[in-house]
Design a protein around this motif. Sequence first.
Motif, short mmCIF file in Angstrom:
data_model
loop_
_atom_site.label_atom_id
_atom_site.label_comp_id
_atom_site.label_asym_id
_atom_site.label_seq_id
_atom_site.Cartn_x
_atom_site.Cartn_y
_atom_site.Cartn_z
N GLU A 97 0.83 -1.21 0.00
CA GLU A 97 0.00 0.00 0.00
C GLU A 97 0.86 1.26 0.00
O GLU A 97 0.53 2.26 -0.66
N LYS A 98 1.99 1.21 0.70
CA LYS A 98 2.92 2.35 0.69
C LYS A 98 3.58 2.50 -0.67
O LYS A 98 3.84 3.62 -1.13
N LEU A 99 3.86 1.37 -1.33
CA LEU A 99 4.40 1.41 -2.68
C LEU A 99 3.39 2.05 -3.63
O LEU A 99 3.74 2.89 -4.47
N ALA A 100 2.12 1.65 -3.49
CA ALA A 100 1.07 2.20 -4.34
C ALA A 100 0.93 3.71 -4.16
O ALA A 100 0.71 4.45 -5.13
N GLU A 101 1.08 4.15 -2.92
CA GLU A 101 1.01 5.60 -2.65
C GLU A 101 2.22 6.30 -3.25
O GLU A 101 2.09 7.38 -3.83
N LYS A 102 3.40 5.68 -3.12
CA LYS A 102 4.64 6.25 -3.65
C LYS A 102 4.54 6.45 -5.17
O LYS A 102 4.98 7.47 -5.71
N PHE A 103 3.94 5.48 -5.86
CA PHE A 103 3.87 5.54 -7.31
C PHE A 103 2.50 6.00 -7.82
O PHE A 103 2.21 5.88 -9.01
N ASP A 104 1.69 6.49 -6.92
CA ASP A 104 0.43 7.15 -7.28
C ASP A 104 -0.56 6.23 -8.00
O ASP A 104 -1.21 6.62 -8.96
N PHE A 105 -0.66 4.97 -7.51
CA PHE A 105 -1.70 4.10 -8.06
C PHE A 105 -2.54 3.47 -6.95
O PHE A 105 -3.16 2.42 -7.14
N LYS A 106 -2.60 4.13 -5.78
CA LYS A 106 -3.33 3.56 -4.64
C LYS A 106 -4.82 3.40 -4.92
O LYS A 106 -5.48 2.55 -4.32
N ASP A 107 -5.40 4.24 -5.80
CA ASP A 107 -6.82 4.13 -6.13
C ASP A 107 -7.05 3.41 -7.45
O ASP A 107 -8.18 3.37 -7.95
N HIS A 108 -5.97 2.83 -8.01
CA HIS A 108 -6.07 2.11 -9.28
C HIS A 108 -6.26 0.61 -9.01
O HIS A 108 -6.14 0.13 -7.88
N GLN A 109 -6.50 -0.12 -10.06
CA GLN A 109 -6.59 -1.58 -9.96
C GLN A 109 -5.18 -2.16 -9.75
O GLN A 109 -4.24 -1.77 -10.45
N TYR A 110 -5.06 -3.06 -8.81
CA TYR A 110 -3.81 -3.82 -8.71
C TYR A 110 -4.05 -5.12 -7.96
O TYR A 110 -5.01 -5.25 -7.19
N VAL A 111 -3.18 -6.09 -8.21
CA VAL A 111 -3.26 -7.38 -7.56
C VAL A 111 -1.86 -7.73 -7.06
O VAL A 111 -0.86 -7.40 -7.71
N VAL A 112 -1.80 -8.37 -5.88
CA VAL A 112 -0.53 -8.74 -5.27
C VAL A 112 -0.42 -10.26 -5.23
O VAL A 112 -1.29 -10.94 -4.67
N VAL A 113 0.63 -10.79 -5.83
CA VAL A 113 0.82 -12.24 -5.96
C VAL A 113 2.16 -12.63 -5.35
O VAL A 113 3.17 -11.97 -5.57
N ARG A 129 -1.75 1.38 -14.65
CA ARG A 129 -1.29 2.78 -14.57
C ARG A 129 -2.43 3.75 -14.86
O ARG A 129 -2.36 4.92 -14.47
N ILE A 130 -3.48 3.26 -15.52
CA ILE A 130 -4.62 4.11 -15.85
C ILE A 130 -5.64 4.03 -14.72
O ILE A 130 -6.07 2.94 -14.33
N GLY A 131 -6.01 5.18 -14.19
CA GLY A 131 -7.01 5.23 -13.14
C GLY A 131 -8.42 5.30 -13.71
O GLY A 131 -8.63 5.43 -14.92
N PHE A 132 -9.42 5.25 -12.82
CA PHE A 132 -10.81 5.33 -13.26
C PHE A 132 -11.16 6.72 -13.79
O PHE A 132 -12.20 6.90 -14.44
N ASP A 133 -10.28 7.69 -13.54
CA ASP A 133 -10.48 9.04 -14.08
C ASP A 133 -9.75 9.22 -15.41
O ASP A 133 -9.75 10.31 -15.99
N GLY A 134 -9.12 8.14 -15.89
CA GLY A 134 -8.40 8.22 -17.16
C GLY A 134 -6.99 8.74 -17.07
O GLY A 134 -6.25 8.76 -18.06
N LYS A 135 -6.58 9.18 -15.89
CA LYS A 135 -5.22 9.71 -15.72
C LYS A 135 -4.22 8.56 -15.54
O LYS A 135 -4.57 7.49 -15.03
N THR A 136 -2.97 8.81 -15.93
CA THR A 136 -1.93 7.79 -15.91
C THR A 136 -0.91 8.05 -14.82
O THR A 136 -0.40 9.17 -14.69
N ALA A 137 -0.61 7.02 -14.03
CA ALA A 137 0.44 7.12 -13.01
C ALA A 137 1.80 7.23 -13.72
O ALA A 137 2.09 6.46 -14.64
N SER A 138 2.60 8.17 -13.30
CA SER A 138 3.87 8.43 -13.96
C SER A 138 4.88 7.30 -13.71
O SER A 138 4.91 6.72 -12.62
N ASP A 139 5.70 7.02 -14.73
CA ASP A 139 6.80 6.07 -14.54
C ASP A 139 8.16 6.78 -14.63
O ASP A 139 9.20 6.15 -14.79
#
Length: 296
Positions: A97-113, A129-139
């Motif tokens: 969750e801290k990683l998701a916040e760091k890379f700005d995808f905490k509200d995006h779809q993700y799965v942990v395996v 990387r694409i959120g539900f608002d259509g914006k892209t998390a930066s790489d």
Amino acid sequence: MIGKVGTGKSFRGVLHYLFEGRRQESKELQMQELEKKQVEVFAYNQCFGTRLELVREMIEVAKLNPDQSKPVFHFSLSFAHSDAGKLGLQDKIDIVEKLAEKFDFKDHQYVVVAHKDTDHEHLHIVANRIGFDGKTASDSNSYKHVAEFARKMELEYNIEKVLSPNKFLKPEQRVARGQRFDNRKEALKKHLQVAVKQSNNVQQVKQYMEQRGYKVELGRGIAFTDAQHVRFKGSQVGYAMMDIEKKIQQEQLLRQQQEQNRQAQLLQKQQEELKKPQQKEKEKQQVHQHTSSIGR
């Protein structure tokens, strides 16, 4: 902790790999690959379901930004052998969750395996990387950011520290790291020199190196990971797979030549030993003839 990050085009490809392993030639081999991976899903965020359902869900959201050609984030977090058992399930979820916040995808779809096919714990995170608002998390600078994140988590969770990639360190740190890196390379090289001299094939080299604490990866090439979890390709120390095979052949030819020389020397010595009695008898006859001539 070692953190890696990559971006990609295909949710289908990366999720197939995480859930079922590398693609195999038959269903039977694919089942064996799946069993070896020992897949465990730790967490879902804004998505849920089977591999195919996850693929469909992530593709649908990625369509909100059709101009983005690489909508996939793929992270891996690897923990040192010495960290085994230190982190609970909730700790690992918190780190993700801290990683998701760091890379700005905490509200995006993700799965942990999690995979259990290696002797150290590691997690994979696939995020949209694409959120539900259509914006892209930066790489942007993602390699640097994931290295910084790993160092922060090591301090926060008191787990084993790993040096960041050299290019992300200060100049004075690079020198010290470079020296340690070179020392490890030299140690690996010396072990390999001995291993090749004593081995008849690559498998024996592998066994020799494993007995000295290295983890050995064999495939199209060869790689070695030392006790401090520093990984080297064989080519980095002059021992790529082809080099090892060539050196083994050279050593075998050298041993054969040395054995032939030894046998030749032994045969020569035996022949010389056989000649000694004959030489003595000849010398005795010469002395007798000389004495007889003096008497006359």
